[in-house]
Design an enzyme around this catalytic site. Sequence first.
Site, PDB file in Angstrom:
ATOM      1  N   ASP A 154       0.812  -1.163   0.235  1.00 21.70           N
ATOM      2  CA  ASP A 154       0.087  -0.173  -0.150  1.00 21.70           C
ATOM      3  C   ASP A 154       1.020   1.222   0.026  1.00 21.70           C
ATOM      4  O   ASP A 154       1.788   1.309   0.752  1.00 21.70           O
ATOM      5  CB  ASP A 154      -0.901   0.140   1.333  1.00 21.70           C
ATOM      6  CG  ASP A 154      -1.662   1.418   1.338  1.00 21.70           C
ATOM      7  OD1 ASP A 154      -2.466   1.591   0.387  1.00 21.70           O
ATOM      8  OD2 ASP A 154      -1.187   2.137   2.007  1.00 21.70           O
ATOM      9  N   TYR A 198       3.226   9.935   0.326  1.00 16.00           N
ATOM     10  CA  TYR A 198       4.238   9.394   1.178  1.00 16.00           C
ATOM     11  C   TYR A 198       5.503   9.810   0.487  1.00 16.00           C
ATOM     12  O   TYR A 198       5.708   9.306  -0.504  1.00 16.00           O
ATOM     13  CB  TYR A 198       4.075   8.023   1.037  1.00 16.00           C
ATOM     14  CG  TYR A 198       3.003   7.344   1.810  1.00 16.00           C
ATOM     15  CD1 TYR A 198       2.047   8.157   2.589  1.00 16.00           C
ATOM     16  CD2 TYR A 198       2.411   6.190   1.745  1.00 16.00           C
ATOM     17  CE1 TYR A 198       1.074   7.606   3.551  1.00 16.00           C
ATOM     18  CE2 TYR A 198       1.496   5.607   2.300  1.00 16.00           C
ATOM     19  CZ  TYR A 198       0.646   6.205   3.204  1.00 16.00           C
ATOM     20  OH  TYR A 198      -0.525   5.957   3.766  1.00 16.00           O
ATOM     21  N   LYS A 213      -3.522   5.933  -3.430  1.00 17.38           N
ATOM     22  CA  LYS A 213      -4.302   6.642  -2.974  1.00 17.38           C
ATOM     23  C   LYS A 213      -4.635   7.946  -3.791  1.00 17.38           C
ATOM     24  O   LYS A 213      -3.697   8.208  -4.796  1.00 17.38           O
ATOM     25  CB  LYS A 213      -4.175   7.075  -1.684  1.00 17.38           C
ATOM     26  CG  LYS A 213      -4.163   5.927  -0.545  1.00 17.38           C
ATOM     27  CD  LYS A 213      -3.839   6.355   0.796  1.00 17.38           C
ATOM     28  CE  LYS A 213      -3.487   4.906   1.561  1.00 17.38           C
ATOM     29  NZ  LYS A 213      -2.295   4.395   1.446  1.00 17.38           N
TER      30      LYS A 213
END
Length: 330
Positions: free
Chosen positions: A52, A57, A79
């Site tokens: 994930d 990030y 995401k």
Amino acid sequence: MIPTRRLGTTGLALPELGLGTAPLGNLYREVTDVDAATTISAALAGGMRYADTAPYYGFGLAEKRLGAGLPEDMIVSTKVGRLLEPTTAVSGERHGFRSPEPFEPVYDYSYDGVLRSHEASLARLGLDRIDILLVHDIGRLTHGACHAERMTELAGGLRALERLRGGGAISAFGIGVNECAVALELLDRNPLDLILLAGRYTLLDQSALDALLPRCAALGTGVVIGGPYNSGILAGQGPGDHYDYQAAPAPILQKARAIAAVCARQSVALGAAALQFTLAHPVVASVVPGLARPAEVAETLARYAAPIPAQLWAELKQEGLLRADAPVPG
């Protein structure tokens, strides 16, 4: 190999243990490219063939590092909800990340924003297809007074996700959040394939048992657990001092110490108990702790496989440290 579990009604099967990549985006500390690559290799060799990630990030850094080491059969979730806009301010810590990537995250849950985010993630990951897209950090915990406005914007984003899934560009979509309330709110409005829930189903916090996990079970919505150590307080032999990305409040620290004391009496590492507990609920398909070094992968695999006596869970419940209705391993 690590056993797999079906993810809700999606048709996907995830390994019980996956790789969380926020640390590979230099969360709080710098990780070298070599450490990032060897971490991914070690995770793959250990059977953690689900990862994930997110544009947030490291402002693209984690996606780029993950993409450099992906085999064809790796399942990936990333995401949407933040776009990366160019910036010249790249020094120091930004939003918790020490990343050199020259981008700043900007919230955008709109139809066009989701499609743009998807295309940008494909490029950074070097993929033709991403398995799962998750709406990142929607909810009052993140947006406060702007929650209603963001939810209105998300109506367009959900249409984009439905278009991507309907066209076969993705296999599933859902949300990646740190709170239960917004997940329940969205399930009332729109079917979701899965929820990645961070920090709300752990040895310290079983609030998801109240309504969210039963609702997911009834709807066939899959669940992936992130943050099984609540930002590190449950990660060691004894409790750390960080909970939910900040210094642990005194009552939380006291409870963590009490849980650690029970683990010590039963000769069980606190981190092993924390990791294995999350997988005991039947609606949970996978848990994805964040990892940044090969040694952390090895430690995680050891925690996952560690024998834990049934008496540990019984004593935690007897001491009022674990809810009586919480499913436990074995």
